[in-house]
Design a protein around this motif. Structure first.
Motif, PDB file in Angstrom:
ATOM      1  N   PHE A   4       0.837  -1.199   0.000  1.00 17.38           N
ATOM      2  CA  PHE A   4       0.000   0.000   0.000  1.00 17.38           C
ATOM      3  C   PHE A   4       0.875   1.254   0.000  1.00 17.38           C
ATOM      4  O   PHE A   4       0.648   2.184  -0.773  1.00 17.38           O
ATOM      5  CB  PHE A   4      -0.958  -0.005   1.196  1.00 17.38           C
ATOM      6  CG  PHE A   4      -2.103   0.940   1.026  1.00 17.38           C
ATOM      7  CD1 PHE A   4      -3.249   0.558   0.355  1.00 17.38           C
ATOM      8  CD2 PHE A   4      -2.039   2.232   1.523  1.00 17.38           C
ATOM      9  CE1 PHE A   4      -4.308   1.437   0.167  1.00 17.38           C
ATOM     10  CE2 PHE A   4      -3.086   3.126   1.349  1.00 17.38           C
ATOM     11  CZ  PHE A   4      -4.230   2.723   0.666  1.00 17.38           C
ATOM     12  N   LEU A   5       1.895   1.265   0.839  1.00 15.39           N
ATOM     13  CA  LEU A   5       2.823   2.397   0.890  1.00 15.39           C
ATOM     14  C   LEU A   5       3.557   2.556  -0.435  1.00 15.39           C
ATOM     15  O   LEU A   5       3.657   3.657  -0.983  1.00 15.39           O
ATOM     16  CB  LEU A   5       3.813   2.210   2.040  1.00 15.39           C
ATOM     17  CG  LEU A   5       4.880   3.281   2.191  1.00 15.39           C
ATOM     18  CD1 LEU A   5       4.247   4.636   2.480  1.00 15.39           C
ATOM     19  CD2 LEU A   5       5.857   2.901   3.295  1.00 15.39           C
ATOM     20  N   GLU A   6       4.052   1.449  -0.957  1.00 14.39           N
ATOM     21  CA  GLU A   6       4.793   1.476  -2.216  1.00 14.39           C
ATOM     22  C   GLU A   6       3.935   2.012  -3.369  1.00 14.39           C
ATOM     23  O   GLU A   6       4.407   2.775  -4.204  1.00 14.39           O
ATOM     24  CB  GLU A   6       5.257   0.046  -2.526  1.00 14.39           C
ATOM     25  CG  GLU A   6       6.044  -0.124  -3.792  1.00 14.39           C
ATOM     26  CD  GLU A   6       6.423  -1.567  -4.004  1.00 14.39           C
ATOM     27  OE1 GLU A   6       7.634  -1.841  -4.058  1.00 14.39           O
ATOM     28  OE2 GLU A   6       5.523  -2.424  -4.131  1.00 14.39           O
ATOM     29  N   THR A   7       2.669   1.642  -3.392  1.00 17.92           N
ATOM     30  CA  THR A   7       1.777   2.046  -4.475  1.00 17.92           C
ATOM     31  C   THR A   7       1.321   3.490  -4.351  1.00 17.92           C
ATOM     32  O   THR A   7       1.228   4.205  -5.350  1.00 17.92           O
ATOM     33  CB  THR A   7       0.549   1.114  -4.522  1.00 17.92           C
ATOM     34  OG1 THR A   7       1.002  -0.230  -4.702  1.00 17.92           O
ATOM     35  CG2 THR A   7      -0.393   1.489  -5.656  1.00 17.92           C
ATOM     36  N   TYR A   8       1.040   3.940  -3.123  1.00 15.28           N
ATOM     37  CA  TYR A   8       0.376   5.233  -2.963  1.00 15.28           C
ATOM     38  C   TYR A   8       1.221   6.344  -2.349  1.00 15.28           C
ATOM     39  O   TYR A   8       0.757   7.479  -2.281  1.00 15.28           O
ATOM     40  CB  TYR A   8      -0.931   5.050  -2.181  1.00 15.28           C
ATOM     41  CG  TYR A   8      -1.882   4.176  -2.959  1.00 15.28           C
ATOM     42  CD1 TYR A   8      -2.418   4.607  -4.168  1.00 15.28           C
ATOM     43  CD2 TYR A   8      -2.203   2.898  -2.513  1.00 15.28           C
ATOM     44  CE1 TYR A   8      -3.263   3.803  -4.910  1.00 15.28           C
ATOM     45  CE2 TYR A   8      -3.059   2.088  -3.251  1.00 15.28           C
ATOM     46  CZ  TYR A   8      -3.580   2.548  -4.449  1.00 15.28           C
ATOM     47  OH  TYR A   8      -4.408   1.739  -5.174  1.00 15.28           O
ATOM     48  N   ALA A   9       2.450   6.070  -1.941  1.00 17.86           N
ATOM     49  CA  ALA A   9       3.324   7.140  -1.451  1.00 17.86           C
ATOM     50  C   ALA A   9       3.509   8.149  -2.571  1.00 17.86           C
ATOM     51  O   ALA A   9       3.783   7.790  -3.714  1.00 17.86           O
ATOM     52  CB  ALA A   9       4.670   6.572  -1.013  1.00 17.86           C
ATOM     53  N   GLY A  10       3.307   9.409  -2.265  1.00 16.40           N
ATOM     54  CA  GLY A  10       3.418  10.443  -3.276  1.00 16.40           C
ATOM     55  C   GLY A  10       2.102  10.756  -3.970  1.00 16.40           C
ATOM     56  O   GLY A  10       1.973  11.787  -4.608  1.00 16.40           O
ATOM     57  N   GLN A  11       1.119   9.859  -3.846  1.00 18.83           N
ATOM     58  CA  GLN A  11      -0.204  10.098  -4.442  1.00 18.83           C
ATOM     59  C   GLN A  11      -1.243  10.474  -3.392  1.00 18.83           C
ATOM     60  O   GLN A  11      -2.137  11.253  -3.666  1.00 18.83           O
ATOM     61  CB  GLN A  11      -0.706   8.847  -5.157  1.00 18.83           C
ATOM     62  CG  GLN A  11       0.089   8.460  -6.376  1.00 18.83           C
ATOM     63  CD  GLN A  11      -0.561   7.289  -7.076  1.00 18.83           C
ATOM     64  OE1 GLN A  11      -1.765   7.273  -7.310  1.00 18.83           O
ATOM     65  NE2 GLN A  11       0.233   6.291  -7.404  1.00 18.83           N
ATOM     66  N   ILE A  45      -2.364   7.406   4.531  1.00 15.97           N
ATOM     67  CA  ILE A  45      -1.758   6.095   4.301  1.00 15.97           C
ATOM     68  C   ILE A  45      -1.494   5.398   5.626  1.00 15.97           C
ATOM     69  O   ILE A  45      -1.825   4.219   5.804  1.00 15.97           O
ATOM     70  CB  ILE A  45      -0.453   6.221   3.488  1.00 15.97           C
ATOM     71  CG1 ILE A  45      -0.763   6.662   2.055  1.00 15.97           C
ATOM     72  CG2 ILE A  45       0.329   4.911   3.495  1.00 15.97           C
ATOM     73  CD1 ILE A  45       0.460   7.001   1.228  1.00 15.97           C
ATOM     74  N   LEU A  46      -0.902   6.120   6.578  1.00 13.88           N
ATOM     75  CA  LEU A  46      -0.576   5.514   7.868  1.00 13.88           C
ATOM     76  C   LEU A  46      -1.826   5.082   8.625  1.00 13.88           C
ATOM     77  O   LEU A  46      -1.869   3.985   9.198  1.00 13.88           O
ATOM     78  CB  LEU A  46       0.268   6.471   8.698  1.00 13.88           C
ATOM     79  CG  LEU A  46       1.656   6.780   8.127  1.00 13.88           C
ATOM     80  CD1 LEU A  46       2.336   7.864   8.946  1.00 13.88           C
ATOM     81  CD2 LEU A  46       2.502   5.532   8.043  1.00 13.88           C
ATOM     82  N   ALA A  47      -2.856   5.918   8.623  1.00 14.64           N
ATOM     83  CA  ALA A  47      -4.102   5.560   9.310  1.00 14.64           C
ATOM     84  C   ALA A  47      -4.755   4.356   8.645  1.00 14.64           C
ATOM     85  O   ALA A  47      -5.232   3.434   9.329  1.00 14.64           O
ATOM     86  CB  ALA A  47      -5.069   6.755   9.309  1.00 14.64           C
ATOM     87  N   HIS A  48      -4.771   4.331   7.326  1.00 16.27           N
ATOM     88  CA  HIS A  48      -5.368   3.214   6.601  1.00 16.27           C
ATOM     89  C   HIS A  48      -4.621   1.916   6.901  1.00 16.27           C
ATOM     90  O   HIS A  48      -5.245   0.884   7.180  1.00 16.27           O
ATOM     91  CB  HIS A  48      -5.355   3.508   5.095  1.00 16.27           C
ATOM     92  CG  HIS A  48      -5.936   2.411   4.276  1.00 16.27           C
ATOM     93  ND1 HIS A  48      -7.283   2.248   4.103  1.00 16.27           N
ATOM     94  CD2 HIS A  48      -5.343   1.406   3.587  1.00 16.27           C
ATOM     95  CE1 HIS A  48      -7.507   1.202   3.343  1.00 16.27           C
ATOM     96  NE2 HIS A  48      -6.339   0.678   3.004  1.00 16.27           N
ATOM     97  N   CYS A  49      -3.312   1.964   6.840  1.00 15.53           N
ATOM     98  CA  CYS A  49      -2.515   0.757   7.082  1.00 15.53           C
ATOM     99  C   CYS A  49      -2.683   0.247   8.512  1.00 15.53           C
ATOM    100  O   CYS A  49      -2.764  -0.965   8.725  1.00 15.53           O
ATOM    101  CB  CYS A  49      -1.042   1.012   6.767  1.00 15.53           C
ATOM    102  SG  CYS A  49      -0.713   1.079   4.990  1.00 15.53           S
ATOM    103  N   VAL A  63      -9.740   6.388   2.728  1.00 15.48           N
ATOM    104  CA  VAL A  63      -8.369   6.097   3.137  1.00 15.48           C
ATOM    105  C   VAL A  63      -7.990   7.185   4.123  1.00 15.48           C
ATOM    106  O   VAL A  63      -7.856   8.349   3.728  1.00 15.48           O
ATOM    107  CB  VAL A  63      -7.391   6.071   1.944  1.00 15.48           C
ATOM    108  CG1 VAL A  63      -5.963   5.833   2.428  1.00 15.48           C
ATOM    109  CG2 VAL A  63      -7.798   5.013   0.933  1.00 15.48           C
ATOM    110  N   GLY A  64      -7.877   6.821   5.392  1.00 12.59           N
ATOM    111  CA  GLY A  64      -7.615   7.827   6.409  1.00 12.59           C
ATOM    112  C   GLY A  64      -8.776   8.794   6.470  1.00 12.59           C
ATOM    113  O   GLY A  64      -9.932   8.396   6.571  1.00 12.59           O
ATOM    114  N   ALA A  65      -8.494  10.095   6.339  1.00 15.69           N
ATOM    115  CA  ALA A  65      -9.538  11.117   6.405  1.00 15.69           C
ATOM    116  C   ALA A  65     -10.067  11.499   5.027  1.00 15.69           C
ATOM    117  O   ALA A  65     -10.960  12.334   4.923  1.00 15.69           O
ATOM    118  CB  ALA A  65      -8.989  12.357   7.105  1.00 15.69           C
ATOM    119  N   SER A  66      -9.526  10.912   3.974  1.00 14.22           N
ATOM    120  CA  SER A  66      -9.900  11.294   2.609  1.00 14.22           C
ATOM    121  C   SER A  66     -10.750  10.216   1.942  1.00 14.22           C
ATOM    122  O   SER A  66     -10.621   9.031   2.248  1.00 14.22           O
ATOM    123  CB  SER A  66      -8.646  11.534   1.769  1.00 14.22           C
ATOM    124  OG  SER A  66      -7.853  12.556   2.356  1.00 14.22           O
TER     125      SER A  66
END
Length: 172
Positions: free
Chosen positions: A24-31, A37-41, A158-161
């Protein structure tokens, strides 16, 4: 490559969570925002979630390893559908099919998909569904090559978004 795909076992919960977070981090970091990302994971890739799925009769999980007994590099989860499209008892959802980027393009993704589709057929299902981020063009292309077509759309938090996803389906 000598990678293997096998049915996941209860002892694999931690490994599945690790691969889930890493991909998940690899795919969405920067997007996506880091906090999202951290909350979702933390919530969606917790070892306890995978342990619950592994203990559930309604779920099947497979894990891909670089070679027998090696580090996990991907996995797939099949389970009851939870998507905003009309479903029936004939439907099953591919909840996750994740593979570390450096292992993509080597047939492992297709192998994980085959495991899901074969498992769904063996369980008597007639249609497979899945959700995919609407801007993940690589994943959408992969799913289309696997015979999936647009069946609907959903909002995915995903998280707050909240993001737009596609719901794809294919007959088994």
């Amino acid at each position: 490559m000598s990678a293997i795909i096998r049915r996941a076992e209860p002892a694999d919960a931690e490994a599945l969570a690790l691969v889930g977070r890493a991909t998940f981090l690899e795919t969405y970091a920067g997007q996506l925002p880091a906090a999202d990302i951290l909350a979702h994971c933390a919530r969606q890739h917790a070892p306890e979630l995978y342990a619950a799925w592994l203990a559930s009769a309604g779920h099947r999980l497979w894990i891909a390893e670089a070679r027998e007994g090696a580090a996990p590099v991907g996995y797939a989860v099949l389970g009851p559908p939870d998507l905003p499209v009309p479903t029936s008892g004939e439907d099953v959802e591919i909840k996750r099919i994740y593979l570390l980027h450096r292992f993509q393009g080597q047939g492992l993704g297709a192998g994980l998909m085959r495991a899901c589709l074969d498992g769904a057929r063996e369980a008597g299902f007639g249609r497979a569904l899945l959700g995919v981020f609407g801007r993940n063009e690589a994943a959408i292309g992969f799913y289309r090559r696997q015979g999936f077509a647009l069946a609907g759309e959903r909002k995915f938090q995903v998280g707050a978004s909240v993001y737009d996803d596609f719901v794809l389906a294919r007959p088994l």
